[in-house]
Design an enzyme around this catalytic site. Structure first.
Site, PDB file in Angstrom:
ATOM      1  N   LYS A 104       0.856  -1.183   0.000  1.00  0.00           N
ATOM      2  CA  LYS A 104       0.000   0.000   0.000  1.00  0.00           C
ATOM      3  C   LYS A 104       0.896   1.238   0.000  1.00  0.00           C
ATOM      4  O   LYS A 104       1.750   1.395   0.873  1.00  0.00           O
ATOM      5  CB  LYS A 104      -0.899  -0.004   1.237  1.00  0.00           C
ATOM      6  CG  LYS A 104      -1.923   1.130   1.256  1.00  0.00           C
ATOM      7  CD  LYS A 104      -2.831   1.046   2.477  1.00  0.00           C
ATOM      8  CE  LYS A 104      -3.836   2.183   2.484  1.00  0.00           C
ATOM      9  NZ  LYS A 104      -4.701   2.162   3.687  1.00  0.00           N
ATOM     10  N   HIS A 106      -0.153   4.569   0.031  1.00  0.00           N
ATOM     11  CA  HIS A 106      -0.812   5.812   0.460  1.00  0.00           C
ATOM     12  C   HIS A 106      -1.435   5.614   1.846  1.00  0.00           C
ATOM     13  O   HIS A 106      -1.570   4.484   2.314  1.00  0.00           O
ATOM     14  CB  HIS A 106      -1.910   6.199  -0.546  1.00  0.00           C
ATOM     15  CG  HIS A 106      -3.014   5.173  -0.643  1.00  0.00           C
ATOM     16  ND1 HIS A 106      -2.874   4.021  -1.382  1.00  0.00           N
ATOM     17  CD2 HIS A 106      -4.249   5.123  -0.069  1.00  0.00           C
ATOM     18  CE1 HIS A 106      -3.984   3.305  -1.278  1.00  0.00           C
ATOM     19  NE2 HIS A 106      -4.828   3.953  -0.484  1.00  0.00           N
TER      20      HIS A 106
END
Length: 228
Positions: A104, A106
């Site tokens: 991931k 963000h």
């Protein structure tokens, strides 16, 4: 055999997690039995499953650990359910951590891990459903160790799975759990072994879960694929 093991075997059968028949495994082997932890789908099933795992971890490793690491995807609900059960049964707060299949990039929780962020000083138990070949640990181990800032900063206390299939690992005559223990230097245990399953469910001449014919199929399977 301990009572919780007998209860767990019955639980796997009742939840249709442990099935008998004709199955082709990921390894290509033809097996007369198959276990799929993805078949635990209700709240009560997951709560009970967590308690069985907690009991087995407590029996095999004690309480001297901080984190349960559940490899994606099936290890995620296993780690969460077992953390909840551990708090309930033993009064110890255990953190859960899992890996992501995709990083991931963000948000506040970006990175490769889900849940707790591992750090130096953590003591970790790896939790999975089952391991046949021992290949999954080859991905899991480096992901855990990558969180260290100093060599040996994170200690893996052990690994726990539902079922020891008791068959040869890839390129070995030993079981996957034995290969993991020897290669990585920590104990790898199961709540129950397939031998214990057969001992609990098979009664000669009785038309139970494991019939005489099915017992012959299981015996034949282990003649070819059984570990030393």
């Amino acid at each position: 055999m301990e009572q919780y093991k007998k209860d767990f075997i019955d639980f796997m059968v009742e939840c249709k997690v442990l099935k008998f028949g004709d199955f082709t495994l990921k390894s290509g082997r033809k097996s007369p039995f198959f276990m799929n932890a993805g078949s635990y789908v209700t709240g009560s099933q997951l709560a009970k499953l967590g308690e069985f795992y907690a009991h087995a971890i407590h029996e095999n490793f004690g309480d001297d650990f901080d984190v349960l690491f559940g490899p994606a995807y099936k290890g995620i609900p296993l780690s969460v359910a077992t953390c909840i059960a551990y708090s309930k049964l033993y009064g110890k707060e255990i953190k859960y951590c899992a890996d992501r299949k995709e990083t991931k990039d963000h948000g506040a929780d970006k990175g490769t891990l889900l849940g707790y962020s591992l750090k130096d000083g953590d003591r970790v138990v790896i939790i999975e459903d089952v391991t046949t070949s021992g290949k999954s640990i080859e991905e899991t181990y480096p992901k855990i160790k990558a969180q260290e800032t100093v060599a040996g900063g994170i200690k893996i206390v052990g690994e726990i799975v539902s079922l020891n299939r008791m068959e040869k690992a890839a390129d070995s005559d030993k079981s996957a759990l034995d290969v993991i223990s020897e290669k990585y230097g920590f104990p790898a245990k199961a709540i129950v072994s397939m031998k214990e399953v057969v001992d609990a469910l098979y009664v000669p001449g009785k038309d139970g879960v494991i019939t005489d014919d099915l017992k012959k199929q299981i015996d034949s399977y282990y003649e070819e694929w059984g570990c030393k």
